[in-house]
Design a protein around this motif. Structure first.
Motif, PDB file in Angstrom:
ATOM      1  N   THR A   1       0.573  -1.075   0.169  1.00 29.26           N
ATOM      2  CA  THR A   1      -0.159  -0.309  -0.115  1.00 29.26           C
ATOM      3  C   THR A   1       0.742   1.235  -0.156  1.00 29.26           C
ATOM      4  OG1 THR A   1      -1.733  -0.899   1.128  1.00 29.26           O
ATOM      5  CG2 THR A   1      -1.793   1.236   1.200  1.00 29.26           C
ATOM      6  N   ALA A   2       1.848   1.244   0.931  1.00 29.74           N
ATOM      7  CA  ALA A   2       2.942   2.344   0.893  1.00 29.74           C
ATOM      8  C   ALA A   2       3.541   2.706  -0.592  1.00 29.74           C
ATOM      9  CB  ALA A   2       3.923   2.243   1.995  1.00 29.74           C
ATOM     10  N   VAL A   3       4.162   1.284  -1.174  1.00 32.46           N
ATOM     11  CA  VAL A   3       4.498   1.538  -2.371  1.00 32.46           C
ATOM     12  C   VAL A   3       3.708   2.060  -3.389  1.00 32.46           C
ATOM     13  CG1 VAL A   3       5.510   0.195  -4.291  1.00 32.46           C
ATOM     14  CG2 VAL A   3       6.310  -0.216  -2.015  1.00 32.46           C
ATOM     15  N   TYR A   4       2.435   1.696  -3.371  1.00 34.89           N
ATOM     16  CA  TYR A   4       1.414   2.569  -4.476  1.00 34.89           C
ATOM     17  C   TYR A   4       1.269   3.838  -4.125  1.00 34.89           C
ATOM     18  CZ  TYR A   4      -3.042   3.736  -6.284  1.00 34.89           C
ATOM     19  OH  TYR A   4      -4.084   4.348  -6.524  1.00 34.89           O
ATOM     20  N   LEU A   5       1.160   4.261  -3.047  1.00 36.75           N
ATOM     21  CA  LEU A   5       0.850   5.805  -2.656  1.00 36.75           C
ATOM     22  C   LEU A   5       2.128   6.535  -3.110  1.00 36.75           C
ATOM     23  CD1 LEU A   5      -0.858   5.472   1.011  1.00 36.75           C
ATOM     24  CD2 LEU A   5      -1.988   5.896  -1.143  1.00 36.75           C
ATOM     25  N   VAL A   6       3.271   5.991  -2.761  1.00 39.62           N
ATOM     26  CA  VAL A   6       4.404   6.908  -3.135  1.00 39.62           C
ATOM     27  C   VAL A   6       4.907   6.689  -4.662  1.00 39.62           C
ATOM     28  CG1 VAL A   6       6.766   7.205  -2.561  1.00 39.62           C
ATOM     29  CG2 VAL A   6       5.256   6.613  -0.766  1.00 39.62           C
ATOM     30  N   GLU A   7       4.928   5.661  -5.377  1.00 40.13           N
ATOM     31  CA  GLU A   7       5.322   5.312  -6.456  1.00 40.13           C
ATOM     32  C   GLU A   7       4.489   5.300  -7.500  1.00 40.13           C
ATOM     33  OE1 GLU A   7       8.560   5.273  -6.881  1.00 40.13           O
ATOM     34  OE2 GLU A   7       9.071   5.044  -4.841  1.00 40.13           O
ATOM     35  N   TYR A   8       2.905   5.204  -7.261  1.00 40.09           N
ATOM     36  CA  TYR A   8       1.986   5.000  -8.460  1.00 40.09           C
ATOM     37  C   TYR A   8       0.852   5.821  -8.057  1.00 40.09           C
ATOM     38  CZ  TYR A   8       4.543   0.821  -9.879  1.00 40.09           C
ATOM     39  OH  TYR A   8       5.461  -0.208 -10.397  1.00 40.09           O
ATOM     40  N   GLY A   9       0.675   6.113  -6.895  1.00 39.70           N
ATOM     41  CA  GLY A   9      -0.701   6.516  -6.394  1.00 39.70           C
ATOM     42  C   GLY A   9      -0.977   8.009  -7.142  1.00 39.70           C
ATOM     43  N   THR A  10      -1.985   8.412  -7.666  1.00 42.07           N
ATOM     44  CA  THR A  10      -2.482   9.739  -8.103  1.00 42.07           C
ATOM     45  C   THR A  10      -3.884   9.644  -8.209  1.00 42.07           C
ATOM     46  OG1 THR A  10      -2.245   9.088 -10.545  1.00 42.07           O
ATOM     47  CG2 THR A  10      -0.421  10.341  -9.538  1.00 42.07           C
ATOM     48  N   GLY A  11      -4.484  10.767  -8.051  1.00 44.34           N
ATOM     49  CA  GLY A  11      -5.904  10.977  -8.608  1.00 44.34           C
ATOM     50  C   GLY A  11      -6.820  10.594  -7.278  1.00 44.34           C
ATOM     51  N   LYS A  12      -8.200  10.205  -7.580  1.00 46.75           N
ATOM     52  CA  LYS A  12      -8.992   9.991  -6.301  1.00 46.75           C
ATOM     53  C   LYS A  12      -8.687   8.872  -5.538  1.00 46.75           C
ATOM     54  CE  LYS A  12     -12.796  12.653  -8.646  1.00 46.75           C
ATOM     55  NZ  LYS A  12     -14.240  12.425  -9.119  1.00 46.75           N
ATOM     56  N   LEU A  13      -8.353   7.493  -6.401  1.00 45.19           N
ATOM     57  CA  LEU A  13      -8.173   6.499  -5.540  1.00 45.19           C
ATOM     58  C   LEU A  13      -6.891   6.632  -4.417  1.00 45.19           C
ATOM     59  CD1 LEU A  13      -8.448   3.637  -5.178  1.00 45.19           C
ATOM     60  CD2 LEU A  13      -7.090   3.045  -6.961  1.00 45.19           C
ATOM     61  N   SER A  14      -5.906   7.202  -4.875  1.00 48.20           N
ATOM     62  CA  SER A  14      -4.615   7.596  -3.751  1.00 48.20           C
ATOM     63  C   SER A  14      -5.205   8.426  -2.860  1.00 48.20           C
ATOM     64  CB  SER A  14      -3.700   8.263  -4.750  1.00 48.20           C
ATOM     65  OG  SER A  14      -2.787   8.696  -3.559  1.00 48.20           O
ATOM     66  N   ARG A  15      -6.202   9.331  -2.976  1.00 50.87           N
ATOM     67  CA  ARG A  15      -6.379  10.357  -1.972  1.00 50.87           C
ATOM     68  C   ARG A  15      -7.462   9.485  -0.874  1.00 50.87           C
ATOM     69  NH1 ARG A  15      -6.926  14.337  -6.102  1.00 50.87           N
ATOM     70  NH2 ARG A  15      -9.198  13.649  -6.447  1.00 50.87           N
ATOM     71  N   ALA A  16      -8.300   8.396  -1.603  1.00 53.30           N
ATOM     72  CA  ALA A  16      -9.227   7.627  -0.750  1.00 53.30           C
ATOM     73  C   ALA A  16      -8.561   6.810   0.116  1.00 53.30           C
ATOM     74  CB  ALA A  16     -10.171   7.047  -1.656  1.00 53.30           C
ATOM     75  N   VAL A  17      -7.494   6.135  -0.461  1.00 56.56           N
ATOM     76  CA  VAL A  17      -6.562   5.238   0.215  1.00 56.56           C
ATOM     77  C   VAL A  17      -6.178   6.155   1.582  1.00 56.56           C
ATOM     78  CG1 VAL A  17      -4.561   3.669   0.110  1.00 56.56           C
ATOM     79  CG2 VAL A  17      -6.249   3.705  -1.719  1.00 56.56           C
ATOM     80  N   THR A  18      -5.306   7.124   1.175  1.00 57.61           N
ATOM     81  CA  THR A  18      -4.647   7.944   2.119  1.00 57.61           C
ATOM     82  C   THR A  18      -5.591   8.306   3.399  1.00 57.61           C
ATOM     83  OG1 THR A  18      -3.260   8.839   0.640  1.00 57.61           O
ATOM     84  CG2 THR A  18      -3.480   9.985   2.760  1.00 57.61           C
ATOM     85  N   PHE A  19      -7.039   8.507   2.961  1.00 61.59           N
ATOM     86  CA  PHE A  19      -7.955   8.799   3.673  1.00 61.59           C
ATOM     87  C   PHE A  19      -8.280   7.542   4.668  1.00 61.59           C
ATOM     88  CE2 PHE A  19     -12.643   8.803   4.884  1.00 61.59           C
ATOM     89  CZ  PHE A  19     -12.669   9.934   5.692  1.00 61.59           C
ATOM     90  N   PHE A  20      -8.698   6.638   4.191  1.00 63.89           N
ATOM     91  CA  PHE A  20      -9.053   5.285   4.964  1.00 63.89           C
ATOM     92  C   PHE A  20      -7.696   5.028   5.895  1.00 63.89           C
ATOM     93  CE2 PHE A  20     -12.460   5.194   1.778  1.00 63.89           C
ATOM     94  CZ  PHE A  20     -13.349   4.941   2.683  1.00 63.89           C
ATOM     95  N   VAL A  21      -6.685   5.172   5.331  1.00 65.97           N
ATOM     96  CA  VAL A  21      -5.398   4.875   6.109  1.00 65.97           C
ATOM     97  C   VAL A  21      -5.607   5.824   7.497  1.00 65.97           C
ATOM     98  CG1 VAL A  21      -2.863   4.838   6.268  1.00 65.97           C
ATOM     99  CG2 VAL A  21      -4.075   3.886   4.286  1.00 65.97           C
ATOM    100  N   ASP A  22      -5.621   7.020   7.355  1.00 65.30           N
ATOM    101  CA  ASP A  22      -5.638   7.961   8.447  1.00 65.30           C
ATOM    102  C   ASP A  22      -7.071   7.505   9.391  1.00 65.30           C
ATOM    103  OD1 ASP A  22      -3.617   9.242   7.387  1.00 65.30           O
ATOM    104  OD2 ASP A  22      -4.779  10.683   6.362  1.00 65.30           O
TER     105      ASP A  22
END
Length: 357
Positions: free
Chosen positions: A161-182
């Motif tokens: 999950t962290a690799v996706y957020l840093v290396e690949y994550g863009t757009g709404k999906l990345s923001r949603a994943v970050t929100f739910f992790v928080d």
């Protein structure tokens, strides 16, 4: 001309930092602290305050005020303000360390007399909670198994999950994943236990087991792994990624061979700290693992115990023998977490990037 230039240079004897050039002696902070402690105790005694904590707070206030007044008088107001900031840092440090040392001293003094080879190698099988003797082996075994299973589940998920957020994550999906992790970071442990109870136990029909408790612990561990790994990956210089990509290396291989090895020390530390965070959880174990006095080496079937649950059960009995066992188990738990932290620091130092001279 040379004489003119020489005359414009500052004199070597000119005072540095203040007009007077006076400096506080090195023993001044210690003397101020001792005097403040004595004055704070006298004020507390004169005011009729019985708590030593109140005396310490008064001494801290007197120390900060005395530090500013004395330093400002000798070195000037600017140095006085600087010394006040330094004093506040030391006071806050002591306020944080004193409870920690008090907790460690209380646990060691009350639990060291119980912890021995017998205590670590025997369970409570065949004994009542009010009896003398018994050990913590079954709880220690349950804790190790449950924490290990939770780490096996949560570490790869959190890492990917962290690799996706840093290396690949863009757009709404990345923001949603970050929100739910928080959001998951602030979930109480009892909520994670109730979630696994309603799904794994009630909906799917599985009984109590160490694996069910490990599932709840993995939920609590995942956001910590994601956040720590994400911060470590962000510290990797982009120049390393760009250099690898410029050589024609695919992005997935760049991540696998360049990014992760560079950040492996910090990632390992974050994982070990996450493990230490879930080791002391009691509520999910109480709901899902249920607790037992017997040694159950199978985490997938039957009730198990754990160190936090063992401490809770023994202290709830209320006898001297049970209290001694509870403090002994608490000492074993603290030692277990301390060993995990030392291992994390050792791995981080071992895997840290070596810089040539």
């Amino acid at each position: 001309m040379s004489h003119t230039l020489q005359d414009k240079r500052p004199s070597a004897a000119a005072p540095q930092g203040s007009l007077s050039g006076a400096r506080m002696p090195r023993w001044a902070p210690l003397a101020t602290a001792v005097g403040s402690a004595a004055l704070g105790s006298l004020i507390g005694l004169g005011a009729g305050l019985d708590s030593k904590i109140q005396w310490a707070l008064l001494a801290a206030l007197v120390f900060v005020a005395a530090t500013y007044l004395i330093t400002a008088k000798v070195e000037g107001s600017r140095q006085g303000k600087n010394q006040v900031a330094t004093s506040l840092v030391w006071v806050c440090f002591l306020l944080a360390v004193i409870p920690l040392l008090s907790l460690a001293w209380t646990t060691i003094s009350k639990g060291a007399g119980v912890v021995d080879g017998y205590f670590l190698s025997h369970s409570m099988s065949g004994l009542l909670d009010t009896d003398e003797g018994g050990g913590v082996y079954h709880a220690l075994l349950g804790t190790i198994e449950q924490v290990a299973i939770a780490a096996v589940i949560a570490t790869p998920i959190g890492l990917l999950t962290a690799v996706y957020l840093v290396e690949y994550g863009t757009g709404k999906l990345s923001r949603a994943v970050t929100f739910f992790v928080d959001v998951m970071t602030g979930i109480p442990s009892i909520v994670a236990g109730l979630f696994i109870l309603s799904t794994w136990n009630l909906m799917l029909g599985f009984g109590v087991s160490g694996f069910a408790g490990a599932l709840a612990l993995s939920i609590l561990m995942m956001p910590v792994v994601v956040r720590s790994t994400e911060e470590m990956l962000k510290l990797v210089p982009n120049e390393l990624r760009e250099a690898s990509l410029a050589l024609g290396v695919p992005q997935w291989r760049t991540i696998l061979k360049v990014v992760l090895p560079t950040a492996i020390g910090g990632i390992t530390t974050g994982v070990m700290l996450a493990i230490a965070r879930i080791t002391g959880e009691t509520a999910p174990v109480l709901l899902l693992v249920f607790g037992t006095k017997l040694i159950n080496p199978n985490p997938f079937e039957g009730a198990q115990s754990s160190l936090p649950l063992y401490v809770f059960e023994q202290y709830s009995v209320g006898t001297d023998a049970s209290h001694a066992r509870a403090w002994g188990a608490a000492l074993v738990l603290i030692a277990f977490v301390m060993i995990l932290n030392l291992v994390a620091r050792g791995i981080a130092r071992w895997k840290a990037p070596k810089t040539g001279r």
